[in-house]
Write a protein that holds these residues in place. Sequence first.
Motif, short mmCIF file in Angstrom:
data_model
loop_
_atom_site.label_atom_id
_atom_site.label_comp_id
_atom_site.label_asym_id
_atom_site.label_seq_id
_atom_site.Cartn_x
_atom_site.Cartn_y
_atom_site.Cartn_z
N TYR A 277 0.87 -1.18 0.00
CA TYR A 277 0.00 0.00 0.00
C TYR A 277 0.91 1.23 0.00
N LYS A 278 0.63 2.31 -0.73
CA LYS A 278 -0.51 2.47 -1.60
C LYS A 278 0.01 2.73 -3.00
N PHE A 279 -0.61 2.05 -4.01
CA PHE A 279 -0.19 2.16 -5.40
C PHE A 279 -1.18 2.99 -6.20
N ASN A 280 -0.69 3.55 -7.27
CA ASN A 280 -1.59 4.08 -8.29
C ASN A 280 -2.22 2.90 -9.02
N VAL A 281 -3.51 2.99 -9.27
CA VAL A 281 -4.24 1.89 -9.89
C VAL A 281 -3.68 1.64 -11.30
N GLY A 282 -3.37 0.36 -11.57
CA GLY A 282 -2.93 -0.05 -12.89
C GLY A 282 -1.44 0.00 -13.11
N CYS A 283 -0.67 0.35 -12.10
CA CYS A 283 0.79 0.41 -12.29
C CYS A 283 1.48 0.07 -10.97
N ASP A 284 2.81 0.04 -10.99
CA ASP A 284 3.60 -0.31 -9.82
C ASP A 284 4.23 0.91 -9.16
N VAL A 285 3.63 2.05 -9.33
CA VAL A 285 4.13 3.29 -8.75
C VAL A 285 3.33 3.60 -7.50
N TYR A 286 4.06 3.91 -6.40
CA TYR A 286 3.36 4.27 -5.16
C TYR A 286 2.66 5.62 -5.31
N ASP A 287 1.79 5.91 -4.37
CA ASP A 287 0.85 7.03 -4.43
C ASP A 287 1.54 8.34 -4.88
N THR A 288 1.03 8.91 -5.93
CA THR A 288 1.53 10.20 -6.43
C THR A 288 0.48 11.30 -6.30
N THR A 289 -0.60 11.03 -5.54
CA THR A 289 -1.63 12.05 -5.34
C THR A 289 -1.12 13.10 -4.35
N SER A 290 -1.99 14.02 -4.05
CA SER A 290 -1.61 15.11 -3.15
C SER A 290 -1.35 14.62 -1.73
N LYS A 291 -1.97 13.50 -1.34
CA LYS A 291 -1.76 12.99 0.02
C LYS A 291 -0.39 12.36 0.20
N GLN A 292 0.17 11.82 -0.87
CA GLN A 292 1.52 11.24 -0.81
C GLN A 292 1.66 10.27 0.38
N ARG A 293 0.79 9.28 0.40
CA ARG A 293 0.80 8.33 1.52
C ARG A 293 2.09 7.52 1.53
N THR A 294 2.52 7.19 2.72
CA THR A 294 3.76 6.44 2.89
C THR A 294 3.52 4.98 2.56
N CYS B 91 3.23 -11.33 -1.85
CA CYS B 91 2.15 -10.53 -2.42
C CYS B 91 1.98 -10.91 -3.89
N CYS B 92 0.81 -10.60 -4.41
CA CYS B 92 0.48 -10.89 -5.81
C CYS B 92 0.60 -9.58 -6.59
N SER B 93 1.74 -9.39 -7.22
CA SER B 93 2.00 -8.12 -7.92
C SER B 93 1.34 -8.05 -9.27
N GLY B 94 0.75 -9.18 -9.74
CA GLY B 94 0.14 -9.17 -11.07
C GLY B 94 -1.25 -8.57 -11.12
N ILE B 95 -1.91 -8.40 -9.97
CA ILE B 95 -3.25 -7.83 -9.92
C ILE B 95 -3.12 -6.36 -9.50
N LYS B 96 -3.53 -5.46 -10.39
CA LYS B 96 -3.29 -4.03 -10.19
C LYS B 96 -4.56 -3.19 -10.33
N THR B 97 -5.70 -3.80 -10.07
CA THR B 97 -6.96 -3.08 -10.20
C THR B 97 -7.33 -2.30 -8.95
N SER B 98 -6.50 -2.35 -7.92
CA SER B 98 -6.76 -1.65 -6.66
C SER B 98 -5.49 -0.95 -6.21
N ASP B 99 -5.64 -0.08 -5.21
CA ASP B 99 -4.45 0.58 -4.66
C ASP B 99 -3.72 -0.32 -3.67
#
Length: 638
Positions: free
Chosen positions: A528-545, A569-577
């Motif tokens: 936690y927490k990823f951008n949906v659909g990719c392997d990049v951690y949260d890039t929103t304004s909240k910038q969660r750790t 962990c199952c890194s192949g499923i990226k439909t959620s954060d």
Amino acid sequence: MTENGENSPLHHKNPANGDSAVNSRTLKTSLVDAKSSKEHKDALTVSARNAEGEFSPYQPRPPPQPRLSSKSVSVEETLRTRRLKNSQESLSDPVETGSSSDSLKEDLTALAQGGFVFREAATTRNDQESNVRPLSAAASGSPVSRDRGSSLSDHGGRPRSQQSDPTDLRARPSKVLLSPVQPTGKLPSLEKGFASATLKAANRIDGDCLDYAVSAKEKPSDRLHRNLSDSRLLENRGSDSASVHSMRSNYSVLSPIRPQDVRNRSFLEGSVLGSGALLGAEELDRHFPDRKVGIYIATWNMQGEKGLPTNLDDLLLPTDSEFAQDFYIIGVQEGCPDRREWEVRLQETLGPYYVMLYAAAHGVLYLTVFVRRDLIWFCSEVEHATVTTRIISQIKTKGAVGIAFTFFGTSFLFITSHFTSGDSKVYERVLDYNKIIEALALPKGLPDTNPYRSTSSDVTTRFDQVFWFGDFNFRLSKPRAEVEAIIKRTAGGDMGPLLEHDQLSKEMKEGSIFKGFQEAPIHFLPTYKFNVGCDVYDTTSKQRTPSFTDRIVFRSRQADDIRAFKYTCCSGIKTSDHRPVIGVFQVKLRPGRDNIPLGAGQFDRGLYLEGIRRRITRELKRREAMKSESTSTICTIS
């Protein structure tokens, strides 16, 4: 009367009436004398031929004298050689394969042509055919039925030059004997049991249905003894093990049942150590020789997404697993709106080998249990309970749902939960845990397998094996920049530097949460927490750790009853954060008593049929797509 008929009575004419009677008597006397004279002449001819060494085809002959061997042969070897030759001749002789109707036709022909002389001749002819039939049939080239249907009168009516000489036929060999084939190498040693390989493999199940690898260190004799259905089956069998081998193979889970057991066993007098219990030691050893069951656990925060992944194989059937497990437990937080669709997708993925034992929900918290269909008979009735941790109980986004049942004599409790979110709300999450262990009302009707070690204030102490998983929401107590820097320095899956700042690990060491629980080593990145659909951690304004919010912990009444074989962990499923977290465990089983209420094989049949129907439809579409791709290929020439 002379031979030219000058004084013959046939040409003598007497007009007197008295002389006509005399002439009639004279004629009859002459015919009788002529017939007697002819028979006497034939008898003299046969006697003369016998004196000269010739044999009549109508006269029985004595059997030929045995040949004298130069070597001294025992009587047993002589009889064995004769039996072998007779069996070879009967197999190679086409006449011996005739039907019984042919023999009946021969008897009817004999009766039709009549006479004692013909039956005697037929007997003689059969004796001759036993020695010369293969050669005569081969030389004439006529069918067997033609040789059998010919009468002996035809043989007697032929000229002497065309009649076969019995002495010549007897002197010739009746058939060509081939020399036996000798083995080129050493013959393999025989097994102790004489059961064929076909019988040994008759009950073997498919390789993809096996749940456990056969231990190479285990002796075959020990494995066979433990896999036998009933120790009483070995009574009065002597030293022959062929019947045991043919009853079942070493890999089968099914065993034969004696009619006497079906008559007598009521499964009401059984105990833990007795042989009469359906869930007792005997049945347990039959299906689980090592008394260990495989459990697969998956937890995933779906973020309430309506769209499900197109393929759940990576979640439930990872490619790096050698065998599928006996139980599949799937916990979901913030589940999709259509819970039934989610369960159908799980059934479609697991296929026909598994059935849904039970499913429960608390708002958007879903908990589903799948079991191998051939093990459902050893499961007790299933119970569930829910707890909400919100101040307003109608809001069911945070809380827990638990499912409990007994498998053989081992009680299980599975809990999925969603704790309070927020980086600094550690105390609130500890309160959520305390409320759940006190308020989760389980078990309800299931007997406690060990009441002396149970407490009323903690539900986890009332079961033998407990698995707790979900989105616990514990974070890393470090700024995001420092956490990302540690992640970049992490090599070889060593998450020790990150876990030093993990809130859950700290609280468990202090004993304020998950008392008596343990967790397998973590070798995967924060989920936690990823951008949906990719392997990049949260890039929103909240910038969660990035944090390890999704966890699986477990506890058992007996030490070392649970062993963790996989925790990732199952890194192949990226439909959620969140990334799903999976764990594979091996749990020790114990025999049970007959006081455990059985579920009687109940499962969701409608879900099972719908999942299999979709699985077939998906396979047909895939084949149709492959076929259309192969037919639409265009070959261009440049």
